[in-house]
Motif scaffolding. Structure first.
Motif, PDB file in Angstrom:
ATOM      1  N   GLY A   1       0.921  -1.184  -0.028  1.00 28.05           N
ATOM      2  CA  GLY A   1       0.008   0.105   0.041  1.00 28.05           C
ATOM      3  C   GLY A   1       0.679   1.203  -0.042  1.00 28.05           C
ATOM      4  O   GLY A   1       0.355   2.257  -0.128  1.00 28.05           O
ATOM      5  N   ASP A   2       2.224   1.259   0.284  1.00 28.55           N
ATOM      6  CA  ASP A   2       2.983   2.289   0.298  1.00 28.55           C
ATOM      7  C   ASP A   2       3.136   2.879  -1.144  1.00 28.55           C
ATOM      8  O   ASP A   2       3.343   2.005  -2.086  1.00 28.55           O
ATOM      9  CB  ASP A   2       4.410   2.198   0.716  1.00 28.55           C
ATOM     10  N   TRP A   3       3.370   4.230  -1.359  1.00 30.83           N
ATOM     11  CA  TRP A   3       3.686   4.846  -2.376  1.00 30.83           C
ATOM     12  C   TRP A   3       5.152   5.028  -2.939  1.00 30.83           C
ATOM     13  O   TRP A   3       5.903   5.569  -1.678  1.00 30.83           O
ATOM     14  CB  TRP A   3       3.015   6.144  -2.723  1.00 30.83           C
ATOM     15  N   ILE A   4       5.889   4.144  -3.552  1.00 37.19           N
ATOM     16  CA  ILE A   4       7.263   4.380  -3.655  1.00 37.19           C
ATOM     17  C   ILE A   4       7.718   4.753  -5.193  1.00 37.19           C
ATOM     18  O   ILE A   4       6.793   4.678  -6.148  1.00 37.19           O
ATOM     19  CB  ILE A   4       8.042   3.130  -3.522  1.00 37.19           C
ATOM     20  N   THR A   5       8.826   5.477  -5.169  1.00 35.58           N
ATOM     21  CA  THR A   5       9.468   5.960  -6.505  1.00 35.58           C
ATOM     22  C   THR A   5      10.659   5.177  -6.465  1.00 35.58           C
ATOM     23  O   THR A   5      11.626   5.567  -5.608  1.00 35.58           O
ATOM     24  CB  THR A   5       9.533   7.463  -6.524  1.00 35.58           C
ATOM     25  N   PHE A   6      10.985   4.407  -7.645  1.00 33.33           N
ATOM     26  CA  PHE A   6      12.502   3.668  -7.740  1.00 33.33           C
ATOM     27  C   PHE A   6      13.015   4.068  -9.203  1.00 33.33           C
ATOM     28  O   PHE A   6      12.170   3.356 -10.348  1.00 33.33           O
ATOM     29  CB  PHE A   6      12.090   2.267  -7.575  1.00 33.33           C
TER      30      PHE A   6
ATOM     31  N   LYS B   1      -4.414  15.466   1.210  1.00 37.30           N
ATOM     32  CA  LYS B   1      -3.127  14.702   0.529  1.00 37.30           C
ATOM     33  C   LYS B   1      -3.592  13.943  -0.538  1.00 37.30           C
ATOM     34  O   LYS B   1      -2.495  13.382  -1.445  1.00 37.30           O
ATOM     35  CB  LYS B   1      -2.433  13.962   1.721  1.00 37.30           C
ATOM     36  N   ARG B   2      -4.709  13.986  -0.904  1.00 36.60           N
ATOM     37  CA  ARG B   2      -5.009  13.230  -2.209  1.00 36.60           C
ATOM     38  C   ARG B   2      -4.733  13.785  -3.558  1.00 36.60           C
ATOM     39  O   ARG B   2      -4.640  15.173  -3.508  1.00 36.60           O
ATOM     40  CB  ARG B   2      -6.556  13.019  -2.314  1.00 36.60           C
ATOM     41  N   TRP B   3      -4.189  12.927  -4.315  1.00 35.98           N
ATOM     42  CA  TRP B   3      -3.323  13.675  -5.339  1.00 35.98           C
ATOM     43  C   TRP B   3      -4.108  14.601  -6.411  1.00 35.98           C
ATOM     44  O   TRP B   3      -3.754  15.782  -6.621  1.00 35.98           O
ATOM     45  CB  TRP B   3      -2.759  12.562  -6.450  1.00 35.98           C
ATOM     46  N   ALA B   4      -5.584  14.037  -6.581  1.00 38.80           N
ATOM     47  CA  ALA B   4      -6.016  14.977  -7.464  1.00 38.80           C
ATOM     48  C   ALA B   4      -6.293  16.463  -6.858  1.00 38.80           C
ATOM     49  O   ALA B   4      -6.381  17.463  -7.274  1.00 38.80           O
ATOM     50  CB  ALA B   4      -7.397  14.281  -7.972  1.00 38.80           C
ATOM     51  N   ASN B   5      -6.685  16.100  -5.570  1.00 36.26           N
ATOM     52  CA  ASN B   5      -7.340  17.484  -4.647  1.00 36.26           C
ATOM     53  C   ASN B   5      -5.930  18.222  -4.457  1.00 36.26           C
ATOM     54  O   ASN B   5      -6.117  19.399  -4.714  1.00 36.26           O
ATOM     55  CB  ASN B   5      -7.792  17.243  -3.552  1.00 36.26           C
ATOM     56  N   TYR B   6      -4.793  17.783  -4.234  1.00 35.34           N
ATOM     57  CA  TYR B   6      -3.721  18.314  -4.024  1.00 35.34           C
ATOM     58  C   TYR B   6      -3.366  19.267  -5.241  1.00 35.34           C
ATOM     59  O   TYR B   6      -2.756  20.274  -5.013  1.00 35.34           O
ATOM     60  CB  TYR B   6      -2.455  17.418  -3.779  1.00 35.34           C
ATOM     61  N   GLU B   7      -3.468  18.517  -6.545  1.00 39.12           N
ATOM     62  CA  GLU B   7      -2.981  19.230  -7.601  1.00 39.12           C
ATOM     63  C   GLU B   7      -4.057  20.499  -7.787  1.00 39.12           C
ATOM     64  O   GLU B   7      -3.498  21.683  -8.245  1.00 39.12           O
ATOM     65  CB  GLU B   7      -3.071  18.375  -8.804  1.00 39.12           C
ATOM     66  N   TYR B   8      -5.175  20.411  -7.500  1.00 40.20           N
ATOM     67  CA  TYR B   8      -6.247  21.324  -7.773  1.00 40.20           C
ATOM     68  C   TYR B   8      -5.782  22.477  -6.836  1.00 40.20           C
ATOM     69  O   TYR B   8      -5.994  23.541  -7.194  1.00 40.20           O
ATOM     70  CB  TYR B   8      -7.512  20.859  -7.489  1.00 40.20           C
ATOM     71  N   ILE B   9      -5.423  22.151  -5.616  1.00 43.72           N
ATOM     72  CA  ILE B   9      -5.161  23.261  -4.743  1.00 43.72           C
ATOM     73  C   ILE B   9      -4.142  24.071  -4.972  1.00 43.72           C
ATOM     74  O   ILE B   9      -4.134  25.589  -5.111  1.00 43.72           O
ATOM     75  CB  ILE B   9      -4.936  22.590  -3.132  1.00 43.72           C
ATOM     76  N   MET B  10      -2.970  23.570  -5.598  1.00 45.08           N
ATOM     77  CA  MET B  10      -1.795  23.973  -5.908  1.00 45.08           C
ATOM     78  C   MET B  10      -2.049  24.862  -7.332  1.00 45.08           C
ATOM     79  O   MET B  10      -1.662  26.010  -7.368  1.00 45.08           O
ATOM     80  CB  MET B  10      -0.583  22.789  -6.324  1.00 45.08           C
ATOM     81  N   SER B  11      -2.842  24.337  -8.109  1.00 43.19           N
ATOM     82  CA  SER B  11      -3.058  25.081  -9.570  1.00 43.19           C
ATOM     83  C   SER B  11      -3.979  26.287  -8.914  1.00 43.19           C
ATOM     84  O   SER B  11      -3.871  27.421  -9.595  1.00 43.19           O
ATOM     85  CB  SER B  11      -3.894  24.334 -10.240  1.00 43.19           C
ATOM     86  N   ASP B  12      -4.949  26.299  -8.098  1.00 42.24           N
ATOM     87  CA  ASP B  12      -5.707  27.371  -7.726  1.00 42.24           C
ATOM     88  C   ASP B  12      -5.036  28.502  -6.979  1.00 42.24           C
ATOM     89  O   ASP B  12      -5.275  29.625  -7.475  1.00 42.24           O
ATOM     90  CB  ASP B  12      -6.829  26.860  -6.787  1.00 42.24           C
TER      91      ASP B  12
END
Length: 421
Positions: A217-222, A383-394
């Protein structure tokens, strides 16, 4: 005891005696007797297996339907009752096969060894079913569902299959199991070489679990393996990551301890998700503010009080120092970029989607060939991705649109339209 042996021998030769009385030769009568007894035994074994399997499966299903625990449902789903039902028919076959092959000692030895090997296989089937049941059950427990249970189940199964294989070889060759295992020391280097990846994966999975490096369930970037998404499975040899484009990336388990990767769990469990982005302001648009420009900017509500207070402090300082304000450079002054930074800081601090208990900062970075970076550093509540992107864009939609009010320009490389006469 002698009478029991005699009764068994008589029972085994019932068809044989009948065939001899019918005039068949002794050798042919023995073969036909064996086939008749073998067919009879197979019929009994298959009937016993069918009946016991039906009874056990039905009993388990009825028990599972009224039980509150899902463990018994998993036992049925993983065919544990079905595999256990094979034990009684097997014991029947093992008990009566000597009577069937009483006249064929060479066949009897071969069949008995085959049945002993089958007993090992049956045992492994039952162990595998039980382990699969435990694996499925542990994944339903909240404190274990994110642990690499698959890795440990696979390790147990590897040892079980290895022990079963060694036992089968010992039975076939007639060598005692202890002596057979002792003799493997000479080829241990070959075994280690063959199972190198498995051993490395086993050690890595233990380290990953003990150090809590990765959970399901962890989000990782490798980046090395092109993985960027959620961990969906941790096995003995591999870790499966479902990327955000729904593709699956497989990573060797030992790579998690030998290479560097990013785990986003800290962000997910924190109180906010970081926003860290900058606007590049053209340097030639940065300037001091005149009295008229300051008065104009006082119309912006969220910095009106700040400008009034700041203007009073600057005027007091300049008056006390007898500063010649005929030249705007002299003394202390407000700049459009400084007021702009204060505006953005105040705007972010008042934004409803920003976590006020975490760091909020608007800072000026070192000038570059692409202008003066003004960076926003804050954390969104959602922290949800879609909502986070919306907040930053706004936020940046507003800030970009507000820039001209401060006589500032955002740097951008010239487009084709910029070269038109």
């Amino acid at each position: 005891m002698m009478s029991l042996i005699q009764n068994t021998i008589d029972y085994s030769h019932v068809v044989y005696k009948y065939l001899l009385d019918a005039g068949l030769s002794d050798n042919l009568a023995k073969y036909l007797n064996m086939f008749a007894l073998l067919i009879s035994l197979l019929v009994v074994v298959f009937l016993a297996d069918y009946i016991l399997r039906k009874i056990l499966v039905k009993t388990f299903n009825q028990f599972a339907s009224v039980s509150k625990s899902n463990f018994d449902d998993l036992l049925v789903a993983n065919k544990v009752p079905r595999n256990i039902a094979h034990i009684i028919p097997f014991l029947i076959a093992l008990e009566f096969i000597p009577s069937v092959l009483i006249d064929f000692d060479h066949f009897e030895t071969f069949v008995e060894k085959s049945l002993q090997v089958f007993a090992i296989v049956l045992t492994l089937w039952i162990i595998r079913s039980l382990l699969n049941t435990l694996k499925s059950y542990f994944k339903t427990l909240s404190n274990l569902k994110d642990k690499p249970v698959d890795s440990y189940i696979q390790v147990f199964m590897i040892f079980a299959w290895f022990g079963g294989f060694m036992s089968a070889i010992a039975i076939i060759t007639g060598i005692p199991f202890i002596k057979f295992v002792t003799g493997l020391g000479a080829i241990s280097a070959v075994i280690i070489l063959v199972f190198k990846d498995t051993i490395m994966g086993f050690v890595a999975s233990i380290q990953v679990s003990i150090n809590d490096m990765v959970r399901i369930g962890d989000w990782i970037t490798f980046e090395k393996y092109g993985a960027d998404g959620d961990v969906i499975e941790i096995n003995l040899a591999t870790v499966k990551v479902q990327n955000f484009d729904k593709t699956i990336t497989t990573i060797p388990t030992y790579a998690l301890i030998s290479d560097s990767f990013k785990n986003w769990r800290g962000m997910v469990t924190s109180e906010g998700r970081r926003i860290k982005r900058a606007l590049n302001i053209k340097l030639d648009s940065v300037a001091y503010l005149s009295k008229e420009q300051v008065d104009s900017l006082k119309k912006i509500e969220i910095i009106s009080d700040y400008l009034t207070t700041r203007e009073q402090d600057i005027n007091t300082y300049n008056t006390n120092k007898n500063v010649d304000k005929s030249l705007l450079l002299n003394g202390r002054n407000l700049t459009n970029i400084g007021v702009f930074r204060k505006y953005v800081q105040t705007y972010i601090e008042n934004h409803s989607a920003i976590n006020k208990d975490m760091t909020i900062m608007v800072r000026q970075l070192a000038p570059t060939t692409q202008g003066m970076p003004i960076e926003i550093y804050a954390f969104s509540n959602d922290k949800r991705w879609a909502n986070y992107e919306y907040i930053m864009s706004d936020i940046f939609d507003h800030i970009i649109a507000a820039t001209p009010y401060f006589n500032l320009e955002i740097f951008e490389l010239p487009s084709n339209s910029g070269f038109k006469a």
